[in-house]
Motif scaffolding. Structure first.
Motif, short mmCIF file in Angstrom:
data_model
loop_
_atom_site.label_atom_id
_atom_site.label_comp_id
_atom_site.label_asym_id
_atom_site.label_seq_id
_atom_site.Cartn_x
_atom_site.Cartn_y
_atom_site.Cartn_z
N UNK A 127 0.95 -1.10 -0.05
CA UNK A 127 0.04 0.02 0.01
C UNK A 127 0.79 1.16 0.07
N UNK A 128 1.80 1.33 0.81
CA UNK A 128 2.71 2.46 1.08
C UNK A 128 3.53 2.48 -0.54
N UNK A 129 3.79 1.44 -0.94
CA UNK A 129 4.46 1.81 -2.26
C UNK A 129 3.58 2.16 -3.34
N UNK A 130 2.19 1.74 -3.37
CA UNK A 130 1.34 2.04 -4.34
C UNK A 130 1.03 3.59 -4.00
N UNK A 131 0.94 3.85 -2.84
CA UNK A 131 0.70 5.34 -2.55
C UNK A 131 1.73 6.28 -3.30
N UNK A 132 2.98 5.71 -2.84
CA UNK A 132 4.12 6.49 -3.56
C UNK A 132 4.24 6.64 -4.92
N UNK A 133 3.69 5.74 -5.56
CA UNK A 133 3.91 5.60 -7.09
C UNK A 133 2.81 6.54 -7.57
N UNK A 134 1.75 6.38 -7.01
CA UNK A 134 0.62 7.10 -7.62
C UNK A 134 0.72 8.33 -7.52
N UNK A 135 1.35 8.93 -6.06
CA UNK A 135 1.56 10.35 -5.89
C UNK A 135 2.53 10.65 -6.93
N UNK A 136 3.62 10.04 -7.37
CA UNK A 136 4.48 10.35 -8.44
C UNK A 136 3.76 10.56 -9.54
N UNK A 137 2.98 9.63 -10.00
CA UNK A 137 2.17 9.53 -11.30
C UNK A 137 1.34 11.12 -11.37
N UNK A 138 0.80 11.09 -10.19
CA UNK A 138 -0.18 12.27 -10.18
C UNK A 138 0.54 13.76 -10.32
N UNK A 139 1.60 13.67 -9.64
CA UNK A 139 2.45 14.90 -9.84
C UNK A 139 2.81 15.16 -11.29
N UNK A 140 3.29 14.05 -11.76
CA UNK A 140 3.91 14.16 -13.29
C UNK A 140 2.74 14.56 -14.10
#
Lengths: 203, 339
Positions: free
Chosen positions: B314-327
Motif C-alpha cells: 500500500x505504501x509503495x502504491x501510494x508513493x507510486x501514485x503520488x508520483x504519477x499524479x504529480x507528473x
C-alpha cells in the motif's frame, strides 16, 4: 448524432465525440466565463478547466440533468474557483437586503437607466454594463449571466446553481436590483437624454 | 406610500422573464394597473435586463480548441483513469486518485501474495481483536477467513468508478473506524479520507470518514441507523470541492457516546477498544450491520485481511501514485494555452 449518443461515446473514451461536444458548447461556456470573470484570459482558463473537468468526470454524469446543465454547473464552479483564487479579498454577502437595515427590500429602483431600445448602445455603455456586472457579488453575477446572457430557464438555473426555484426568483430579482443601482450610480446615462429618474416619493 | 405597497418585487422580475403561472400573471397585472411604484420598478428591471441582453457575445480565441485538445491529451483518456485525473483538483480529487490507484495496484498484488500466505491472528491483530463469532453480529457471517477469500478482490475497480456514488461522512468516532471503512468498501464504495481530532487531554473526540458509497447502500445505512435509534440527523448536500460538477454528500450524523478511548496505537486499537465496550455504539452498529448487511461479512473480513496484510504494498502504491499524479499535473501545466 444526438447529444445523448455523443455523451455516451465520450464516456466510453471516444475523444472525437467529446470534441464534438466541446465544439457545441465552447462558445456558450466561454461567453459565460467571460461575463463572470470580466477578462479574456481568466475566461479562457475557466472554460478550459470546465472542459477538462467535464472530460475527467464524464462517468459521474448521471444524466439526471441535461448535459448542458451539468456543463454549466461545472463552469459555474470553475468561475467561482477562479474568483476565489484570484482572491479579490472582497467579502460579499449573498442575498443581503439591499440598503435597508430591517431586512425589508428597498423597493425603489433607479429610473435613470437608458432604454436600450431607444438607440443602439455605444461601446462605452456596453463596457459600463459589463463592468457593473463584474462588480456584483459572484452569486449575483452568476445568476444574471445564466439568465440574461445564457438565457437559461429558471428551472435550469436552479439545477445549475443547485438551489430551489424560489431562490432563483428572489436572487435574480436582488441581482437585477443591485445591478440597476450600480448602473445608475455610474451616472453614465444622465447626459444621454434618458434623464435622471424622478426621485419617486410616492406612486 | 408605495414604498411599502407590499408587493413581491421578485414577482415583477419573474413576470418579466415569463416565469410566472397564469394566475400569478393576473395578480401581477392587476397590481401593476394600480401601482405606479411597481410599474416603475418593472421598467427599471426591464431596462436593466435589456442592457445585459444587449451585451455582445464573446468567442473563445481561435487557438482555444487546439490548446484544449493538448490539455486533454496531457490529462489522459478517461477510460484509463476515469473520474480521477484532471488538472488542479482539490484534496478530494487527490484522495480519490490515491484510493482508486491503490485498488488498481494493490489488488493484483494481494492476489499474488496471498496465495503464499495464510492469515493468522499474529499477522492480523485486527482480526484477533474481534470478538468471537456470534457476539458481535458481523462476524457471524464470516467465522472463517480462507486464503481464497483473501485472494479474491471484493469488487472490480471499473465497477467502482462507474457506479453512482454518494459520499458518506460519518462524524463519529466509533463509526469512522475500519468498521465503517470496510462497510464502505464492501458496499462498493471508496474511502476518500479519514481524519481524527483529539481533545486537549489526548482523547479521540471526533473522527470523520469520507467515502463514496452507492446510493442504495447509503440509504440502507441511514434506515438502519434510524431503526436502532442512533440517527441524529440525515441531510443531503450538494457539495462542490471545486470539483467537476457536484457530488451529493449524504451526511449521517449518528449518536455520540462518551469518548474514553485513548488514541494510543492507531486505528485498529481504537476500533477494538471501542467495539469491546459493552453497549457501545460500535457494537450496536455492528449488530445493525449483521441484519440486512449480512453480505458484508465475508467481504469486510477479506478487505481487512488485505489491508492488514499488504501495508507495505500500500505504501509503495501510494508513493507510486503520488508520483504519477504529480507528473501528470506537471504535464498538464507545461502545456498552457497560448496567451
Amino acid at each position: 448524432m444526438d447529444e445523448d449518443r455523443l455523451v455516451a461515446l465520450a464516456r466510453s473514451g471516444e475523444v472525437p465525440a467529446f470534441e464534438a461536444l466541446v465544439a457545441e458548447y465552447e462558445g456558450r461556456i466561454y461567453n459565460m466565463s467571460y461575463r463572470m470573470l470580466g477578462n479574456a484570459e481568466d475566461a479562457r482558463d475557466a472554460a478550459q478547466d470546465t472542459f477538462l473537468k467535464a472530460y475527467s468526470s464524464l462517468d459521474r454524469f448521471r444524466g439526471d440533468s441535461s448535459f448542458s446543465t451539468w456543463l454549466y454547473r461545472i463552469a459555474k464552479n470553475a468561475c467561482l474557483d477562479m474568483l476565489r483564487k484570484r482572491g479579490r479579498g472582497t467579502v460579499y454577502s449573498l442575498d443581503e437586503p439591499l440598503g435597508t437595515e430591517d431586512g425589508e427590500m428597498e423597493r425603489q429602483l433607479p429610473g435613470d437607466l437608458p432604454d436600450p431600445e431607444d438607440a443602439a448602445l455605444d461601446s462605452e455603455i456596453r463596457e459600463a454594463v459589463a463592468d457593473a456586472i463584474a462588480g456584483l457579488p459572484p452569486h449575483h453575477r452568476a445568476i444574471i449571466v445564466l439568465r440574461d446572457i445564457e438565457e437559461l430557464t429558471y428551472e435550469e438555473i436552479a439545477e445549475v446553481l443547485e438551489v430551489e426555484l424560489g431562490t432563483v426568483k428572489s436572487r435574480l430579482y436582488r441581482a437585477r436590483a443591485a445591478l440597476s443601482r450600480s448602473l445608475a450610480a455610474l451616472e453614465l446615462f444622465r447626459d444621454r437624454g434618458v434623464g435622471p429618474g424622478e426621485r419617486r416619493e410616492q406612486g | 406610500m408605495s414604498e411599502r405597497c407590499g408587493f413581491q418585487s421578485e414577482d415583477l422580475s419573474a413576470y418579466l422573464d415569463g416565469e410566472l403561472s397564469e394566475a400569478e400573471v393576473q395578480v401581477v397585472e392587476a397590481h401593476l394597473s394600480d401601482c405606479e411604484c411597481c410599474r416603475r420598478s418593472l421598467e427599471a428591471l426591464r431596462r436593466t435586463r435589456a442592457l445585459v441582453l444587449s451585451l455582445p457575445s464573446t468567442s473563445p480565441p481561435p487557438e482555444f480548441r487546439e490548446d484544449l485538445r493538448e490539455a486533454l491529451r496531457a490529462a489522459g483518456a478517461p477510460k484509463h483513469s476515469r473520474g480521477v485525473r484532471s488538472r488542479g483538483g482539490g484534496w478530494h480529487r487527490g484522495l480519490a486518485l490515491v484510493a482508486a490507484s491503490i485498488l488498481v495496484v494493490l489488488l493484483p498484488m494481494a492476489a499474488l501474495v496471498s496465495t503464499m500466505m495464510v492469515p493468522t491472528e499474529d499477522q492480523f491483530p485486527l482480526l484477533a481483536a474481534d470478538p468471537p463469532p456470534g457476539e458481535m453480529g458481523i462476524m457471524e457471517t464470516a467465522p472463517e477467513i480462507s486464503t481464497e477469500e483473501a485472494a479474491d478482490p471484493p469488487r472490480d475497480v471499473e465497477e467502482i468508478v462507474a457506479s453512482e456514488t454518494y459520499i458518506i461522512r460519518v462524524d463519529d468516532v466509533e463509526i469512522a473506524t475500519p468498521q465503517a471503512r470496510s462497510a464502505l468498501l464492501d458496499g462498493g464504495g471508496e474511502v476518500l479520507g479519514l481524519t481524527r481530532t483529539y481533545d486537549a487531554a489526548g482523547y479521540l473526540n471526533k473522527a470523520v470518514l469520507v467515502g463514496d458509497l452507492p446510493r442504495d447502500a447509503i440509504l440502507e445505512m441511514g434506515e438502519r441507523a434510524q431503526q436502532i435509534g442512533i440517527l441524529v440527523e440525515r441531510r443531503r448536500e450538494e457539495t462542490s470541492y471545486g470539483d467537476p460538477g457536484t457530488r451529493t454528500e449524504v451526511i449521517l450524523s449518528l449518536e455520540k457516546m462518551e469518548h474514553v478511548v485513548p488514541p494510543a496505537d492507531g486505528d485498529e486499537l481504537v476500533r477494538a477498544e471501542a467495539l469491546r465496550r459493552p453497549g457501545a455504539l460500535g457494537e450496536r452498529i455492528r449488530r445493525s450491520f449483521s441484519g440486512s448487511w449480512t453480505r458484508f461479512g465475508a467481504g469486510v473480513a477479506t478487505a481487512l485481511v488485505w489491508i492488514a496484510g499488504h501495508l507495505p504494498h500500500l505504501a509503495f502504491a501510494v508513493g507510486a501514485i503520488i508520483l504519477v499524479f504529480a507528473v501528470s499535473r506537471r504535464g498538464t501545466r507545461s502545456a498552457p494555452p497560448k496567451k
